[in-house]
Motif scaffolding. Structure first.
Motif, mmCIF file in Angstrom:
data_model
loop_
_atom_site.group_PDB
_atom_site.id
_atom_site.type_symbol
_atom_site.label_atom_id
_atom_site.label_comp_id
_atom_site.label_asym_id
_atom_site.label_seq_id
_atom_site.Cartn_x
_atom_site.Cartn_y
_atom_site.Cartn_z
ATOM 1 N N ARG A 10 39.333 129.555 73.608
ATOM 2 C CA ARG A 10 38.026 128.906 73.561
ATOM 3 C C ARG A 10 38.155 127.565 72.846
ATOM 4 O O ARG A 10 38.725 127.471 71.760
ATOM 5 C CB ARG A 10 37.024 129.802 72.832
ATOM 6 C CG ARG A 10 35.600 129.286 72.846
ATOM 7 C CD ARG A 10 34.630 130.285 72.250
ATOM 8 N NE ARG A 10 34.441 131.435 73.131
ATOM 9 C CZ ARG A 10 34.926 132.654 72.899
ATOM 10 N NH1 ARG A 10 35.675 132.880 71.824
ATOM 11 N NH2 ARG A 10 34.697 133.641 73.731
ATOM 12 N N ASN A 38 33.674 122.692 74.546
ATOM 13 C CA ASN A 38 33.480 122.232 75.922
ATOM 14 C C ASN A 38 32.557 121.023 75.944
ATOM 15 O O ASN A 38 31.365 121.127 76.264
ATOM 16 C CB ASN A 38 32.921 123.362 76.784
ATOM 17 C CG ASN A 38 33.889 124.521 76.904
ATOM 18 O OD1 ASN A 38 35.101 124.336 76.791
ATOM 19 N ND2 ASN A 38 33.379 125.712 77.117
ATOM 20 N N PHE A 42 37.611 128.697 78.022
ATOM 21 C CA PHE A 42 36.984 129.932 77.554
ATOM 22 C C PHE A 42 38.074 130.977 77.349
ATOM 23 O O PHE A 42 39.201 130.818 77.831
ATOM 24 C CB PHE A 42 35.942 130.431 78.567
ATOM 25 C CG PHE A 42 36.508 130.748 79.922
ATOM 26 C CD1 PHE A 42 36.862 132.052 80.265
ATOM 27 C CD2 PHE A 42 36.707 129.739 80.873
ATOM 28 C CE1 PHE A 42 37.398 132.347 81.516
ATOM 29 C CE2 PHE A 42 37.233 130.031 82.129
ATOM 30 C CZ PHE A 42 37.589 131.328 82.442
ATOM 31 N N ARG A 43 37.742 132.024 76.628
ATOM 32 C CA ARG A 43 38.717 133.090 76.391
ATOM 33 C C ARG A 43 38.276 134.343 77.144
ATOM 34 O O ARG A 43 37.342 135.044 76.741
ATOM 35 C CB ARG A 43 38.869 133.394 74.905
ATOM 36 C CG ARG A 43 39.917 134.480 74.616
ATOM 37 C CD ARG A 43 40.242 134.606 73.142
ATOM 38 N NE ARG A 43 41.114 135.737 72.870
ATOM 39 C CZ ARG A 43 42.438 135.744 73.033
ATOM 40 N NH1 ARG A 43 43.039 134.651 73.500
ATOM 41 N NH2 ARG A 43 43.154 136.814 72.761
#
Length: 350
Positions: free
Chosen positions: A243, A246, A157-158
């Motif tokens: 990001r 996932n 994630f960012r």
């Protein structure tokens, strides 16, 4: 048999604690009884929002609360070991957020404390308790894609660039590997072990690369290659500053499995999907998995189910599984040269 009812206390009032508090009433067994923060005002606000019976202004007060049977530890990683040991010494059962500690050495200390006190202890990989994970295992054992050859897993994630926030803070155990890379490692070990007829497997080789921030001094994003017995290879990717998709992909000699939501699985319940592609079938098929309650509620019920055994049954995290996962994370960090300042003062990743 009537499920065991458990009165829960929560240590910390952050985001993950909020999700647990919101979902615990969905469980079949959990009663949210108390919350603790080092800031009484935060504890009282949390208790009001989530209808918790009592708010404590210190973690010590929660552990002294005679009504509390089990504690959910939702603090930053570096605090897990201390409070897990103190929970055990207070005779409280323990659900500790992942990673259970900063390294394997600390994890061993926590497990020794749980064993000595005769309390339940589980590392909180909630996805391991979800029926989707059980279905993945079932499909692998059925050899729906033949023999497993390769695994790809990503969790990334960012986050905002804030060196005071735990995700990038060295003192708070920041970085992608411990925060979310631990999920990828746990999945790879689970799949490789299942393919070999075991509950999990340990990597024979671990090679990693990472972008370690000049200011943060933590892995802002990282990758790892792992080799498991039976010739199974895994490619893992994680990060807190980029990001990615996932997802998990598992490739076998006769096809592949694609898991579009492996980690935060139907968080409030409902249907999740596993995509099966076989070489002898023209069209991929969807395998649907239904959960009748939230992800964290299932996790809490898993604690209740196995509380008399003191540790969970696979695919939830057993003590040996936790130790193996921490060892693999140690090796990943060792390969990129990441040691936390707190570890330099004591036992680093070994």
């Amino acid at each position: 048999m009537t499920p065991t009812q458990i009165k829960w206390g929560i240590i910390s009032t952050g985001r993950i604690a909020s999700i647990f508090a919101r979902q615990l009433p969905m469980s079949r067994t959990g009663i949210l009884t108390a919350v603790a923060s080092r800031d009484r005002g935060k504890a009282e606000k949390f208790a009001c929002e989530y209808k918790v019976f009592r708010a404590h202004g210190s973690y010590e007060d929660l552990l002294a609360d005679p009504d509390i049977q089990a504690v959910y530890i939702a603090t930053p990683h570096p605090m897990h070991a201390e409070w897990a040991v103190r929970c055990a010494e207070a005779g409280k059962h323990i659900l500790c957020e992942k990673p259970i500690t900063m390294n394997r050495s600390e994890a061993e200390t926590v497990i020794i404390a749980a064993r000595r006190s005769g309390v339940f202890l589980m590392e909180a990989f909630h996805y391991r308790c979800h029926p989707q994970t059980a279905k993945i295992i079932e499909l692998i054992r059925q050899k729906i894609i033949g023999d497993v050859c390769a695994i790809q897993a990503a969790f990334s994630f960012r986050a905002p660039y804030d060196l005071n926030h735990r995700t990038l803070n060295q003192a708070l155990g920041g970085g992608g590997i411990l925060d979310v890379g631990c999920y990828c490692v746990s999945m790879a070990r689970l799949i490789a072990g299942t393919a070999a007829g075991n509950d999990f497997a340990e990597p024979l080789e671990v090679k990693g690369c990472a972008m370690i921030g000049h200011e943060s001094r933590v892995d802002e994003y990282a990758v790892a290659s792992m080799k498991f017995p039976g010739g199974i290879l895994a490619e893992l990717a994680c990060g807190c500053r980029v990001r990615q998709d996932n997802v998990v992909r598992i490739y076998g000699t006769e096809g592949s499995l694609y898991i579009p939501a492996p980690w935060v699985v139907s968080i409030d319940g409902g249907v999740s999907k596993i995509i099966v592609t076989r070489e002898d079938e023209k069209t991929p098929r969807e395998v649907e998995v239904f959960a009748d309650r939230g992800l964290f509620a299932i996790e809490a019920d898993t604690v209740a189910e196995y509380i008399s055994r003191h540790q969970a049954m696979p695919p939830a995290m057993s003590w040996d599984d936790t130790l193996g996962n921490m060892r693999a994370l140690d090796l990943w960090r060792e390969s990129i040269g990441l040691v936390y300042d707190t570890e330099k003062q004591g036992a680093g990743p070994v």
